[in-house]
Design an enzyme around this catalytic site. Structure first.
Site, PDB file in Angstrom:
ATOM      1  N   ASP A 111       3.770  27.600  96.549  1.00  0.00           N
ATOM      2  CA  ASP A 111       3.231  28.585  97.489  1.00  0.00           C
ATOM      3  C   ASP A 111       3.492  28.108  98.919  1.00  0.00           C
ATOM      4  OD1 ASP A 111       2.206  30.159  95.456  1.00  0.00           O
ATOM      5  OD2 ASP A 111       0.121  29.544  95.739  1.00  0.00           O
ATOM      6  N   MET A 112       3.522  29.047  99.858  1.00  0.00           N
ATOM      7  CA  MET A 112       3.686  28.679 101.263  1.00  0.00           C
ATOM      8  C   MET A 112       2.328  28.798 101.955  1.00  0.00           C
ATOM      9  SD  MET A 112       5.675  27.506 103.525  1.00  0.00           S
ATOM     10  CE  MET A 112       7.387  27.652 103.028  1.00  0.00           C
ATOM     11  N   GLN A 141       7.504  33.684 104.008  1.00  0.00           N
ATOM     12  CA  GLN A 141       6.574  34.654 104.607  1.00  0.00           C
ATOM     13  C   GLN A 141       7.290  35.493 105.670  1.00  0.00           C
ATOM     14  OE1 GLN A 141       4.407  31.273 105.846  1.00  0.00           O
ATOM     15  NE2 GLN A 141       2.633  31.651 104.532  1.00  0.00           N
ATOM     16  N   ARG A 167       9.827  33.766  96.411  1.00  0.00           N
ATOM     17  CA  ARG A 167       8.862  34.871  96.444  1.00  0.00           C
ATOM     18  C   ARG A 167       8.774  35.287  97.906  1.00  0.00           C
ATOM     19  NH1 ARG A 167       3.285  32.791  95.402  1.00  0.00           N
ATOM     20  NH2 ARG A 167       3.734  33.026  93.185  1.00  0.00           N
ATOM     21  N   GLY A 171       2.606  37.106 104.225  1.00  0.00           N
ATOM     22  CA  GLY A 171       1.953  35.931 104.833  1.00  0.00           C
ATOM     23  C   GLY A 171       0.506  36.259 105.119  1.00  0.00           C
ATOM     24  N   HIS A 210       1.619  44.712  97.834  1.00  0.00           N
ATOM     25  CA  HIS A 210       0.892  45.862  97.285  1.00  0.00           C
ATOM     26  C   HIS A 210       1.078  47.065  98.195  1.00  0.00           C
ATOM     27  CE1 HIS A 210      -1.258  42.008  96.854  1.00  0.00           C
ATOM     28  NE2 HIS A 210      -1.253  42.327  95.594  1.00  0.00           N
ATOM     29  N   ARG A 271     -12.666  31.070 102.636  1.00  0.00           N
ATOM     30  CA  ARG A 271     -11.579  30.745 103.566  1.00  0.00           C
ATOM     31  C   ARG A 271     -10.683  31.968 103.802  1.00  0.00           C
ATOM     32  NH1 ARG A 271      -8.518  26.334 105.717  1.00  0.00           N
ATOM     33  NH2 ARG A 271      -6.355  27.004 105.765  1.00  0.00           N
ATOM     34  N   ARG A 272     -10.337  32.645 102.710  1.00  0.00           N
ATOM     35  CA  ARG A 272      -9.505  33.850 102.841  1.00  0.00           C
ATOM     36  C   ARG A 272     -10.196  34.904 103.707  1.00  0.00           C
ATOM     37  NH1 ARG A 272      -6.126  31.279 100.126  1.00  0.00           N
ATOM     38  NH2 ARG A 272      -5.870  30.470 102.212  1.00  0.00           N
TER      39      ARG A 272
HETATM   40  P1  FDA Z   1      -0.850  44.819 103.176  1.00  0.00           P
HETATM   41  O1  FDA Z   1      -1.737  43.683 103.557  1.00  0.00           O
HETATM   42  O2  FDA Z   1      -0.303  45.685 104.266  1.00  0.00           O
HETATM   43  O3  FDA Z   1      -1.595  45.668 102.108  1.00  0.00           O
HETATM   44  C1  FDA Z   1      -1.053  46.879 101.639  1.00  0.00           C
HETATM   45  C2  FDA Z   1      -2.091  47.611 100.844  1.00  0.00           C
HETATM   46  O4  FDA Z   1      -2.366  46.862  99.649  1.00  0.00           O
HETATM   47  C3  FDA Z   1      -3.442  47.715 101.538  1.00  0.00           C
HETATM   48  O5  FDA Z   1      -3.481  48.837 102.371  1.00  0.00           O
HETATM   49  C4  FDA Z   1      -4.381  47.800 100.353  1.00  0.00           C
HETATM   50  O6  FDA Z   1      -4.386  49.094  99.843  1.00  0.00           O
HETATM   51  C5  FDA Z   1      -3.740  46.909  99.339  1.00  0.00           C
HETATM   52  N1  FDA Z   1      -4.275  45.533  99.350  1.00  0.00           N
HETATM   53  C6  FDA Z   1      -3.660  44.422  99.839  1.00  0.00           C
HETATM   54  N2  FDA Z   1      -4.437  43.327  99.644  1.00  0.00           N
HETATM   55  C7  FDA Z   1      -5.572  43.766  99.031  1.00  0.00           C
HETATM   56  C8  FDA Z   1      -6.767  43.141  98.548  1.00  0.00           C
HETATM   57  N3  FDA Z   1      -6.964  41.818  98.638  1.00  0.00           N
HETATM   58  N4  FDA Z   1      -7.725  43.924  97.958  1.00  0.00           N
HETATM   59  C9  FDA Z   1      -7.527  45.251  97.812  1.00  0.00           C
HETATM   60  N5  FDA Z   1      -6.423  45.893  98.244  1.00  0.00           N
HETATM   61  C10 FDA Z   1      -5.463  45.181  98.848  1.00  0.00           C
HETATM   62  N6  FDA Z   1       0.628  34.622 101.196  1.00  0.00           N
HETATM   63  C11 FDA Z   1       0.981  33.434 101.727  1.00  0.00           C
HETATM   64  O7  FDA Z   1       0.849  33.234 102.929  1.00  0.00           O
HETATM   65  N7  FDA Z   1       1.484  32.452 100.922  1.00  0.00           N
HETATM   66  C12 FDA Z   1       1.683  32.626  99.597  1.00  0.00           C
HETATM   67  O8  FDA Z   1       2.151  31.704  98.907  1.00  0.00           O
HETATM   68  C13 FDA Z   1       1.337  33.883  99.029  1.00  0.00           C
HETATM   69  N8  FDA Z   1       1.498  34.134  97.715  1.00  0.00           N
HETATM   70  C14 FDA Z   1       1.325  35.428  97.226  1.00  0.00           C
HETATM   71  C15 FDA Z   1       1.640  35.730  95.906  1.00  0.00           C
HETATM   72  C16 FDA Z   1       1.589  37.044  95.467  1.00  0.00           C
HETATM   73  C17 FDA Z   1       1.970  37.350  94.061  1.00  0.00           C
HETATM   74  C18 FDA Z   1       1.179  38.071  96.350  1.00  0.00           C
HETATM   75  C19 FDA Z   1       1.163  39.492  95.917  1.00  0.00           C
HETATM   76  C20 FDA Z   1       0.802  37.754  97.630  1.00  0.00           C
HETATM   77  C21 FDA Z   1       0.858  36.453  98.087  1.00  0.00           C
HETATM   78  N9  FDA Z   1       0.483  36.104  99.384  1.00  0.00           N
HETATM   79  C22 FDA Z   1       0.806  34.867  99.882  1.00  0.00           C
HETATM   80  C23 FDA Z   1      -0.308  37.062 100.182  1.00  0.00           C
HETATM   81  C24 FDA Z   1       0.570  37.935 101.051  1.00  0.00           C
HETATM   82  O9  FDA Z   1       1.134  37.167 102.069  1.00  0.00           O
HETATM   83  C25 FDA Z   1      -0.237  39.076 101.687  1.00  0.00           C
HETATM   84  O10 FDA Z   1      -1.214  38.556 102.516  1.00  0.00           O
HETATM   85  C26 FDA Z   1      -0.912  40.007 100.719  1.00  0.00           C
HETATM   86  O11 FDA Z   1      -0.087  40.251  99.607  1.00  0.00           O
HETATM   87  C27 FDA Z   1      -1.225  41.344 101.358  1.00  0.00           C
HETATM   88  O12 FDA Z   1      -0.043  41.915 101.858  1.00  0.00           O
HETATM   89  P2  FDA Z   1       0.633  43.249 101.259  1.00  0.00           P
HETATM   90  O13 FDA Z   1       2.109  43.003 101.205  1.00  0.00           O
HETATM   91  O14 FDA Z   1       0.012  43.618  99.991  1.00  0.00           O
HETATM   92  O15 FDA Z   1       0.442  44.314 102.384  1.00  0.00           O
END
Ligand code: FDA
Length: 291
Positions: A111-112, A141, A167, A171, A210, A271-272
């Site tokens: 992970d980053m 990221q 991946r 971020g 997502h 933390r998140r």
């Molecule tokens: P965005 O934040 O714009 O969300 C889009 C939509 O998705 C929102 O409007 C909402 O509807 C829905 N959504 C998103 N998060 C939600 C939540 N928690 N609860 C409910 N609905 C939600 N980051 C990082 O810095 N290092 C890492 O190693 C990883 N690893 C990682 C693995 C995987 C499998 C995923 C999917 C994500 C990560 N992340 C991560 C987190 C990533 O950087 C990011 O913060 C989140 O995925 C949210 O970004 P979205 O691309 O979903 O878009």
């Protein structure tokens, strides 16, 4: 925040406190045609004794995961193994974990984390990739200004036989604007720029988001570059946007869900929430939607 309250809104996003809980969640997802990546919660440890214990826990997780024939791999955070205390000790622990995964022909995703870790994590990945070319991947990221440069720089690791495996996520940490894009539109623009670069250069990518507009744009790029099925997958977090997840699976794309579990769930969730208060809104909305 009281633990009971935090658990109430976190439990949808955490598979449980012990490995058996996580295995149940993984089997359920596997039944739905979704593969997984298992993650033990924990990060930013204070002493190297914790690093040793965390390594042993990961070695056990791999044993249990393989014994249960879980369809999936494993993700880990280097600060859980002392990256910011002693990078060499951290490397040795993670090397043991990757070696264990390799014994099972499996894979570890690094992970980053936040920007004090970025270069260290790239360096760690480079070192591991040399010894275990098919068993380790890295997260990048899209919100970091440096990312396209980093990906370009890592092209020397990419071969047609064993492509680099990234991946791509937006971020999640709070970063200064000198280092990271801040606005939704510009983050998405760079996400798609990175994704297109990966497709053009035949890098394997886990499209981790997502965000529906990004998923739709990813479909278009997959079509434009005629990306074969064995060169990409979609990825989502446990409990987040299950309808969008299903719709991607129904279209026939590979989907992997990140399944976190562990006793450190409280520190992880608070933390998140501190880093990204927007998440509290989403989580609370989800809580009421469920009821
Ligand atoms: P965005 O934040 O714009 O969300 C889009 C939509 O998705 C929102 O409007 C909402 O509807 C829905 N959504 C998103 N998060 C939600 C939540 N928690 N609860 C409910 N609905 C939600 N980051 C990082 O810095 N290092 C890492 O190693 C990883 N690893 C990682 C693995 C995987 C499998 C995923 C999917 C994500 C990560 N992340 C991560 C987190 C990533 O950087 C990011 O913060 C989140 O995925 C949210 O970004 P979205 O691309 O979903 O878009």
């Amino acid at each position: 925040m009281p633990q009971g309250f935090v658990w109430e809104f976190s439990k949808r996003y955490i598979a449980g406190k012990v490995i058996d809980d996580a295995i149940v969640a993984c089997k359920e997802l596997n039944k739905q045609g979704v593969i997984v990546t298992l993650d033990v919660l924990g990060e930013f440890i204070k002493t190297l004794d914790e690093a040793e214990a965390n390594k042993n826990e990961y070695l056990n997780v791999i044993e249990v995961g393989e014994k249960n024939k879980i369809k999936g791999n494993y993700s880990l955070k280097p600060t859980m193994f002392g990256l910011l205390i002693d990078p060499e000790v951290c490397y040795r622990h993670i090397r043991d974990i990757v070696a264990k995964a390799a014994e099972h022909k499996n894979f570890i995703r690094v992970d980053m984390e936040d920007t004090p870790c970025t270069s260290l994590e790239i360096e760690l990945f480079r070192k591991l990739k040399k010894e275990f070319p098919a068993n380790v991947g890295l997260v990048v990221q899209a919100y970091l200004r440096r990312t396209l440069h980093d990906i370009t720089d890592m092209l020397d690791l990419n071969t047609p036989e064993i492509p680099v495996n990234f991946r791509l996520c937006k971020g999640i940490y709070t970063e200064p604007k000198e280092l990271a894009y801040k606005e939704y539109e510009e983050i998405n623009e760079h996400y798609l720029e990175d994704l297109e670069f990966m497709f053009r250069n035949k890098i394997y990518v886990g499209i981790a988001t997502h965000d529906k507009p990004l998923v739709d744009a990813a479909y278009k790029l997959i079509e434009k570059y005629n990306v074969p099925e064995n060169m990409y997958e979609f990825q989502m977090l446990y409990g987040v946007t299950p309808e969008l997840r299903q719709s991607i699976v129904y279209k026939g794309h590979k989907m992997r869900v990140y399944v976190p579990y562990g006793v450190k769930w409280f520190a992880y969730c608070t933390r998140r929430l501190k880093e990204n208060p927007k998440m509290a809104g989403m989580i609370i909305k989800a809580l009421f939607k469920r009821g």
